[in-house]
Write a protein that holds these residues in place. Structure first.
Motif, PDB file in Angstrom:
ATOM      1  N   ALA A 180       0.835  -1.191   0.000  1.00  0.00           N
ATOM      2  CA  ALA A 180       0.000   0.000   0.000  1.00  0.00           C
ATOM      3  C   ALA A 180       0.875   1.248   0.000  1.00  0.00           C
ATOM      4  N   THR A 181       0.272   2.380  -0.268  1.00  0.00           N
ATOM      5  CA  THR A 181       1.015   3.639  -0.295  1.00  0.00           C
ATOM      6  C   THR A 181       1.624   3.930   1.072  1.00  0.00           C
ATOM      7  N   GLU A 182       2.915   4.291   1.079  1.00  0.00           N
ATOM      8  CA  GLU A 182       3.703   4.583   2.289  1.00  0.00           C
ATOM      9  C   GLU A 182       3.930   3.357   3.166  1.00  0.00           C
ATOM     10  N   GLN A 183       3.683   2.194   2.645  1.00  0.00           N
ATOM     11  CA  GLN A 183       4.025   0.974   3.374  1.00  0.00           C
ATOM     12  C   GLN A 183       5.473   0.616   3.088  1.00  0.00           C
ATOM     13  N   THR A 184       6.201   0.188   4.114  1.00  0.00           N
ATOM     14  CA  THR A 184       7.624  -0.105   3.970  1.00  0.00           C
ATOM     15  C   THR A 184       7.827  -1.562   3.579  1.00  0.00           C
ATOM     16  N   TYR A 185       8.696  -1.752   2.607  1.00  0.00           N
ATOM     17  CA  TYR A 185       9.113  -3.107   2.226  1.00  0.00           C
ATOM     18  C   TYR A 185      10.262  -3.584   3.108  1.00  0.00           C
ATOM     19  N   ALA A 186      11.169  -2.682   3.448  1.00  0.00           N
ATOM     20  CA  ALA A 186      12.311  -3.018   4.297  1.00  0.00           C
ATOM     21  C   ALA A 186      12.664  -1.786   5.118  1.00  0.00           C
ATOM     22  N   VAL A 187      13.119  -2.029   6.349  1.00  0.00           N
ATOM     23  CA  VAL A 187      13.514  -0.961   7.268  1.00  0.00           C
ATOM     24  C   VAL A 187      15.007  -1.067   7.502  1.00  0.00           C
ATOM     25  N   GLU A 188      15.672   0.042   7.440  1.00  0.00           N
ATOM     26  CA  GLU A 188      17.125   0.091   7.582  1.00  0.00           C
ATOM     27  C   GLU A 188      17.567  -0.446   8.942  1.00  0.00           C
ATOM     28  N   GLY A 189      18.478  -1.424   8.897  1.00  0.00           N
ATOM     29  CA  GLY A 189      19.037  -2.003  10.111  1.00  0.00           C
ATOM     30  C   GLY A 189      18.141  -2.993  10.821  1.00  0.00           C
ATOM     31  N   GLU A 190      16.957  -3.291  10.298  1.00  0.00           N
ATOM     32  CA  GLU A 190      16.029  -4.201  10.977  1.00  0.00           C
ATOM     33  C   GLU A 190      15.608  -5.387  10.111  1.00  0.00           C
ATOM     34  N   THR A 191      15.225  -5.130   8.866  1.00  0.00           N
ATOM     35  CA  THR A 191      14.678  -6.184   8.017  1.00  0.00           C
ATOM     36  C   THR A 191      15.791  -7.117   7.555  1.00  0.00           C
ATOM     37  N   PRO A 192      15.661  -8.426   7.765  1.00  0.00           N
ATOM     38  CA  PRO A 192      16.702  -9.354   7.302  1.00  0.00           C
ATOM     39  C   PRO A 192      16.646  -9.528   5.786  1.00  0.00           C
ATOM     40  N   ILE A 193      17.787  -9.861   5.198  1.00  0.00           N
ATOM     41  CA  ILE A 193      17.883 -10.116   3.760  1.00  0.00           C
ATOM     42  C   ILE A 193      17.625 -11.604   3.534  1.00  0.00           C
ATOM     43  N   ASN A 194      16.379 -11.941   3.309  1.00  0.00           N
ATOM     44  CA  ASN A 194      16.015 -13.350   3.143  1.00  0.00           C
ATOM     45  C   ASN A 194      15.220 -13.615   1.873  1.00  0.00           C
ATOM     46  N   ARG A 195      15.220 -12.664   0.916  1.00  0.00           N
ATOM     47  CA  ARG A 195      14.472 -12.839  -0.328  1.00  0.00           C
ATOM     48  C   ARG A 195      15.007 -11.877  -1.372  1.00  0.00           C
ATOM     49  N   LEU A 196      14.564 -12.105  -2.604  1.00  0.00           N
ATOM     50  CA  LEU A 196      14.868 -11.226  -3.730  1.00  0.00           C
ATOM     51  C   LEU A 196      13.555 -10.891  -4.416  1.00  0.00           C
ATOM     52  N   SER A 197      13.283  -9.596  -4.590  1.00  0.00           N
ATOM     53  CA  SER A 197      11.986  -9.156  -5.103  1.00  0.00           C
ATOM     54  C   SER A 197      12.164  -8.332  -6.370  1.00  0.00           C
ATOM     55  N   LEU A 198      11.140  -8.409  -7.217  1.00  0.00           N
ATOM     56  CA  LEU A 198      11.104  -7.668  -8.478  1.00  0.00           C
ATOM     57  C   LEU A 198       9.808  -6.878  -8.535  1.00  0.00           C
ATOM     58  N   LEU A 199       9.916  -5.559  -8.754  1.00  0.00           N
ATOM     59  CA  LEU A 199       8.744  -4.691  -8.781  1.00  0.00           C
ATOM     60  C   LEU A 199       8.012  -4.842 -10.110  1.00  0.00           C
ATOM     61  N   LEU A 200       6.700  -5.068 -10.044  1.00  0.00           N
ATOM     62  CA  LEU A 200       5.871  -5.209 -11.238  1.00  0.00           C
ATOM     63  C   LEU A 200       5.156  -3.916 -11.600  1.00  0.00           C
ATOM     64  N   SER A 201       4.686  -3.190 -10.605  1.00  0.00           N
ATOM     65  CA  SER A 201       3.979  -1.931 -10.864  1.00  0.00           C
ATOM     66  C   SER A 201       4.162  -1.010  -9.661  1.00  0.00           C
ATOM     67  N   GLY A 202       4.019   0.299  -9.906  1.00  0.00           N
ATOM     68  CA  GLY A 202       4.167   1.272  -8.830  1.00  0.00           C
ATOM     69  C   GLY A 202       5.566   1.880  -8.802  1.00  0.00           C
ATOM     70  N   ARG A 203       5.882   2.547  -7.701  1.00  0.00           N
ATOM     71  CA  ARG A 203       7.172   3.201  -7.519  1.00  0.00           C
ATOM     72  C   ARG A 203       7.568   3.128  -6.057  1.00  0.00           C
ATOM     73  N   VAL A 204       8.831   2.764  -5.811  1.00  0.00           N
ATOM     74  CA  VAL A 204       9.353   2.589  -4.454  1.00  0.00           C
ATOM     75  C   VAL A 204      10.469   3.594  -4.228  1.00  0.00           C
ATOM     76  N   ARG A 205      10.454   4.227  -3.063  1.00  0.00           N
ATOM     77  CA  ARG A 205      11.462   5.223  -2.690  1.00  0.00           C
ATOM     78  C   ARG A 205      12.511   4.575  -1.805  1.00  0.00           C
ATOM     79  N   VAL A 206      13.779   4.801  -2.119  1.00  0.00           N
ATOM     80  CA  VAL A 206      14.905   4.266  -1.348  1.00  0.00           C
ATOM     81  C   VAL A 206      15.553   5.420  -0.586  1.00  0.00           C
TER      82      VAL A 206
END
Length: 368
Positions: free
Chosen positions: A141-167
């Protein structure tokens, strides 16, 4: 062999074995059957070519069945035509079944046409890749976080299909992620299969987004088993990471409108933190060396002492460093096309003990 040749010759010379020929022509069904068979044998290759071929052949043989039943009155004609029509219909049913089995959901079909088809990836190989992610399309959803700096573990690889994500990192914007780009390719490449880690950036959806995600262990198992898929992912991930680096490179502007490459070692002199604090200490050390050389030995005559003056050190002849001043705001940032965190070379003042990058018109001139 000679006997067979003589028999064929006798049959040709004797003429037709028919006692009498029919004066009237066959009905319309017979001619329609032959026209359909002619069109069917003109079919092409491929899946749709097979549909064309067996479709017309089935219709033609069914017309032959009708002609043999109502006009020719021949049991053998009816049986053979019915058998051939049945075989063609069974082949059509098999094609329909295979086509439904090969059908992918709309999102995966668009992904194949946009990303994998230009690389001539076989459809069967693409199905293995899709099967690894369990054919699931996830959403943000809008403004929902996919990953949080220093917290979310790296356990997957994702590919964006639609929308826009801010890093972003430490609240500072870095770049965007657009459709058909990997969302965490740098994190994936930074770790070995046996290592664990956490995200160093925060990924937030700016719009409603959809993406697919491969579990880390499942994807590593697939890449280990299939060398072609492993080379394919290496190429895709390498291209994706280079695109992200060039996106960051575009944020570096000179005040006179030139762009400089962040990979050049020349920027080390501008951004290096160690050179800024080395000026006063180096000047003080040079003065101490000069004082020790000025003080004469006790046995040296006065005339010799006066003829051996100490030359001033290069550091002492340098002009004093300009006083530090507060960083000014950027009122023209909108004109340059940058955001609030774009890197502008005028932010980096001259560093004591090194040449300023702003003295040169281009990075090539600085390297020369």
């Amino acid at each position: 062999m000679s006997t067979n040749s003589s028999t064929v010759g006798q049959l040709l010379l004797q003429g037709s074995a028919c006692i009498s020929w029919k004066q009237d022509v066959e009905g319309a069904v017979y001619h329609l059957a032959n026209c359909l068979l002619l069109l069917g044998f003109m079919g092409g290759s491929g899946v749709y070519g097979c549909f064309y071929l067996f479709g017309f052949l089935s219709a033609g043989y069914l017309c032959c069945v009708l002609w043999g039943w109502f006009s020719a009155c021949g049991v053998d004609i009816v049986l053979w035509s019915f058998l051939l029509a049945l075989v063609c219909l069974l082949q059509l049913a098999h094609l329909v079944y295979r086509l439904r089995e090969d059908t992918l959901p709309e999102e995966f079909d668009l992904l194949y046409k946009a990303l994998y088809l230009p690389l001539q990836v076989p459809l069967q190989t693409y199905k293995e890749i899709v099967h690894c992610c369990e054919e699931q399309v996830l959403t943000l959803a809008t403004e929902q976080t996919y990953a949080v700096e220093g917290e979310t573990p790296i356990n997957r690889l994702s590919l964006l299909l639609s929308g826009r994500v801010r890093v972003s990192q430490d609240g500072q914007f870095l770049h965007y992620i657009f459709p058909y780009q990997f969302m965490d390719s740098p994190e994936w490449e930074s770790l070995q299969p046996s290592e664990d880690g956490v995200f160093q950036v925060t990924l937030t959806a700016e719009t409603s987004c959809s993406y697919i995600s491969w579990p880390r262990k499942s994807l590593h198992l697939l890449l280990t088993k299939e060398r072609y898929i492993s080379c394919l992912f290496s190429a895709l991930l390498g291209y994706d990471i280079s695109e992200k680096l060039y996106t960051l490179n575009d944020k570096l502007f000179a005040k006179f409108g030139l762009r400089f490459d962040i990979r050049l070692p020349s920027l080390y002199h501008v951004l290096g933190p160690t050179a800024a604090g080395a000026g006063p200490e180096s000047e003080k050390g040079d003065e101490e060396v000069c004082e020790s050389s000025v003080s004469p030995p006790q046995g040296t005559p006065t005339s010799l002492q006066q003829t051996a003056p100490c030359s001033p050190s290069p550091a002492a002849t340098n002009l004093p460093a300009p006083p530090s001043r507060a960083r000014m705001s950027r009122p023209d940032s909108g004109i340059l096309g940058e955001d609030s965190t774009s890197l502008v070379l005028e932010d980096f003042e001259e560093v004591s003990g090194s040449e300023s990058f702003m003295d040169y018109r281009s990075d090539g001139e600085y390297m020369r």
